[in-house]
Scaffold this active site. Structure first.
Site, PDB file in Angstrom:
ATOM      1  N   HIS A 272       0.823  -1.211   0.000  1.00  0.00           N
ATOM      2  CA  HIS A 272       0.000   0.000   0.000  1.00  0.00           C
ATOM      3  C   HIS A 272       0.856   1.260   0.000  1.00  0.00           C
ATOM      4  CE1 HIS A 272      -3.344  -2.528   2.012  1.00  0.00           C
ATOM      5  NE2 HIS A 272      -3.470  -2.515   0.714  1.00  0.00           N
ATOM      6  N   GLU A 293      -0.064  -2.024  25.575  1.00  0.00           N
ATOM      7  CA  GLU A 293       0.104  -1.316  26.859  1.00  0.00           C
ATOM      8  C   GLU A 293      -1.202  -0.726  27.401  1.00  0.00           C
ATOM      9  OE1 GLU A 293       4.773  -0.152  26.217  1.00  0.00           O
ATOM     10  OE2 GLU A 293       3.274   1.463  26.155  1.00  0.00           O
ATOM     11  N   GLY A 295      -4.154  -2.114  27.020  1.00  0.00           N
ATOM     12  CA  GLY A 295      -5.133  -3.178  27.271  1.00  0.00           C
ATOM     13  C   GLY A 295      -5.821  -3.706  26.028  1.00  0.00           C
ATOM     14  N   VAL A 298      -3.467  -7.794  21.899  1.00  0.00           N
ATOM     15  CA  VAL A 298      -2.514  -7.870  20.796  1.00  0.00           C
ATOM     16  C   VAL A 298      -1.884  -9.266  20.816  1.00  0.00           C
ATOM     17  CG1 VAL A 298      -0.418  -6.890  19.768  1.00  0.00           C
ATOM     18  CG2 VAL A 298      -2.027  -5.396  20.974  1.00  0.00           C
ATOM     19  N   PRO A 299      -2.014 -10.028  19.725  1.00  0.00           N
ATOM     20  CA  PRO A 299      -1.441 -11.381  19.728  1.00  0.00           C
ATOM     21  C   PRO A 299       0.091 -11.334  19.649  1.00  0.00           C
ATOM     22  CG  PRO A 299      -2.352 -10.869  17.589  1.00  0.00           C
ATOM     23  CD  PRO A 299      -2.660  -9.687  18.463  1.00  0.00           C
ATOM     24  N   SER A 301       1.837 -12.882  17.398  1.00  0.00           N
ATOM     25  CA  SER A 301       2.165 -12.746  15.978  1.00  0.00           C
ATOM     26  C   SER A 301       0.855 -12.862  15.206  1.00  0.00           C
ATOM     27  CB  SER A 301       3.094 -13.881  15.543  1.00  0.00           C
ATOM     28  OG  SER A 301       2.366 -15.100  15.588  1.00  0.00           O
TER      29      SER A 301
END
Ligand code: ACO
Ligand code: LMR
Length: 604
Positions: A272, A293, A295, A298-299, A301
């Protein structure tokens, strides 16, 4: 608006991208929408007025327009513009729609609109509170309600990805391809999505992550959100701020792709235009870290994303925030569909009783219905219910021109043909084929030329000069036997009807000033019956609210002469039956009525 689209949302589709439109209509049919999601198509260079599309196994017609304004005028409720113009035209099309107003959402598919223009366009949209999706996007979807063009892919893929009905997740991505991928992952690990937007891959897109997430926060159907960001830009930080300030309280799962960028020595431009980090803050790693951070889920990967979805979904379900979604009934689209060869928009004989523009024949045929032949003509020729004064005017015209004796050219031809032993229909058409610019068929021409002169404010003298230059006699002026001294009482009758029943007769008033000039030259150059009919029909249509374009189309398609054809058919048949009744022998024209001047052919 908490919901981007509902089951009633309709769009105007700019550019006749037939396969994408068909996909939308197939989706509509499968989910059981009542109205097609595409109300109209803007196709500036198309010659036709509509395009056929399948609606399930059947077909529907969608009107084509030259401009967005014309489409919007006919479909004022269509508040989504799907702008499929190229990168050269997309900006103008969007600005035109923004200035016009009446659109809540504009989706722009083109990639590579100059960034300066994209920024200007997005700023104007923001000012006017219009949600722009794109540029450079496949669009958005509200499962079970409205889907833009190709988003979600084929019907099979849509059903596999549970995009046929609303789930619980609000999905926002930049990429269209990954949007489809994530819909599938969400379908496998949760219950599908409630609303999804691919915001587009260009550097300057209209609605950004935060705009869409804020709307989803307010949409009660959305129970949690999934944000797929990417390396480049700082838009994710606005989401972080909204979480910090508790403007967003629903759980968000998020991942920024492009973490690999750190393994390259200098800034890498990914697919993109916007996917390139210009500062540490813009790297995928920094953004993933900052999101975790505050909350946001977030996985580890991208590969871990499905587990995260299953985890958040499972928790919300256990907490009773999400309940089981019943699977709705769906229609199926046939694999093999046959396009119909003919179209009919005026009558329908499929039911117990045939209808004229929706009205059963019995509702107009008998005297107790109060309907006359004028009503039938207004239904079958114009697909409208004209008011009484207009249907009575049509009837007055038909009756007025039904016959004018045996000497007129058409009746004479019909009589000669009948006497040659031909049938009623053969003799009739011979008479009808005589109708033309000199006899009975000057009505369209009169309407056209007088309308032109009046529209262009030509004085009678200027009009006469103009016609002289054109090299044709003024249609609707002149008569073989009628004149100022021998007035045509049919014309007197029509003018009287108009004076008593028409709201106004501006074109007739103009034509009478022209007649004053022509009759001052020669007293048979009166406004004749053809001219009076043509001119009064224009006055009638204007009073009925037709647009000038519609009236011009009536004229150019020969509608006005059709009144003479319909009326005079009655008289011609009368003359033919008269010949049959009298058993008249074959006619031969008397030779003494012919001037013979035949010279010997020269040899060459
Ligand atoms: N506009 C301008 N001048 C005309 C017109 C006209 N519509 N009609 C006739 N003239 C002029 C001619 O140029 C001619 O002029 P000139 O003497 O200086 O040479 C003079 O008037 C006589 O012309 P003719 O053709 O001999 O007139 P005629 O009476 O034979 O024609 C006709 C009658 C055919 C109807 C003619 O007036 C005409 O063509 N009108 C326009 C077509 C029209 O309206 N037809 C419908 C008639 S009503 C019906 O059929 C139901
Ligand atoms: C008609 O109605 O047929 C006439 O106006 C034409 C004519 O020649 O009388």
């Amino acid at each position: 608006m908490a919901q981007l689209f509902t089951k009633d949302t309709q769009a105007i589709f700019w550019n006749n991208n037939a396969s994408a439109i068909q996909r939308m209509l197939d989706y509509d049919f499968v989910i059981g929408r009542k109205t097609p999601s595409v109300a109209a198509i803007v196709a500036p260079t198309a010659d036709s007025k509509f395009q056929k599309f399948f609606w399930g196994g059947d077909e529907i017609m969608i009107n084509l327009y030259k401009t967005t304004a014309e489409a919007k005028k006919d479909y004022p409720n269509a508040d989504v513009l799907l702008n499929f113009g190229s990168f050269r035209t997309a900006y103008d099309v969007t600005m035109d729609a923004l200035n016009m107003g009446g659109f809540n959402t504009i989706m722009i598919t083109a990639e590579g609109i100059p960034e300066r223009l994209a920024r200007k366009m997005n700023a104007v949209a923001r000012e006017k509170n219009v949600t722009v999706i794109g540029p450079a996007t496949v669009g958005a979807i509200a499962p079970g309600a409205f889907k833009i063009a190709n988003i979600g892919g084929t019907i099979e893929n849509i059903i596999n990805s549970k995009l046929h009905r609303a789930g619980s997740c609000g999905l926002v991505t930049r990429s269209g391809g990954l949007f489809n991928e994530l819909s599938n992952i969400i379908a496998i690990n949760a219950d599908g999505i409630a609303e999804g937007v691919a915001i587009g891959g260009d550097r300057f897109v209209g609605s950004v992550f935060i705009d869409n997430l804020l709307r989803m926060q307010d949409n009660p159907e959305v129970k949690y959100m999934l944000l797929l960001g990417e390396v480049g830009g700082t838009e994710e930080y606005k989401v972080i701020d909204a979480v910090k300030s508790s403007r967003i309280t629903k759980p968000i799962i998020a991942w920024c792709i492009g973490t690999i960028a750190k393994h390259y020595s200098s800034g890498v431009q990914f697919g993109h235009a916007g996917a390139s980090a210009n500062a540490e803050r813009e790297t995928a790693d920094a953004k993933n870290k900052a999101m975790a951070e505050v909350g946001i889920y977030v996985p580890e990967s991208f590969n871990d994303l499905p587990n995260k979805i299953a985890e958040v979904y499972g928790k919300l379900k256990a907490d009773g925030v999400i309940s089981e979604i019943p699977e709705p009934a769906m229609n199926t689209v046939l694999k093999v569909r046959r396009s119909k060869q003919f179209i009919c928009t005026i009558s329908d004989d499929r039911g117990d009783e045939a209808t004229y523009a929706g009205f059963p024949i019995s509702s107009v045929a008998t005297p107790d219905t109060g309907k006359g032949i004028g009503d039938v003509i207004s239904l079958l020729w114009f697909k409208k219910q004209y008011p009484k004064w207009a249907t009575q005017f049509i009837e007055t015209v038909i009756k007025t021109v039904a016959d004018h004796g045996p000497a007129v050219s058409g009746a004479h031809n019909a009589k000669v043909t009948a006497r040659a032993g031909k049938s009623v229909v053969e003799s009739l058409v011979t008479g009808l084929l005589t109708i033309g610019p000199r006899f009975g068929g000057a009505i369209d021409g009169a309407a056209e030329h007088f309308k032109y002169a009046n529209d262009n404010n030509l004085s009678p003298a200027e009009f006469l000069n103009h016609m002289k230059k054109e090299g044709i006699p003024i249609p609707g002026i002149g008569h073989r036997i009628k004149s100022l001294r021998n007035p045509d009482l049919r014309v007197v009758g029509l003018k009287k009807f108009a004076a008593e029943h028409f709201p106004a007769t501006p074109l007739l008033d103009y034509a009478l000033t022209v007649e004053q000039l022509t009759t001052s030259k020669k007293d048979n150059l009166i406004l004749n019956v053809d001219g009076t009919i043509g001119i009064l029909m224009v006055d009638m249509w204007r009073a009925l609210g037709y647009s000038e374009t519609e009236i011009d189309e009536f004229i150019s398609s020969g509608t006005l002469n059709a009144f003479f054809i319909a009326g005079r058919t009655i008289g011609f048949i009368g003359h033919v039956l008269d010949e049959k009744r009298l058993a008249m022998p074959m006619y031969r024209h008397p030779m003494d009525d012919i001037l013979y001047q035949v010279d010997m052919a020269e040899e060459i």
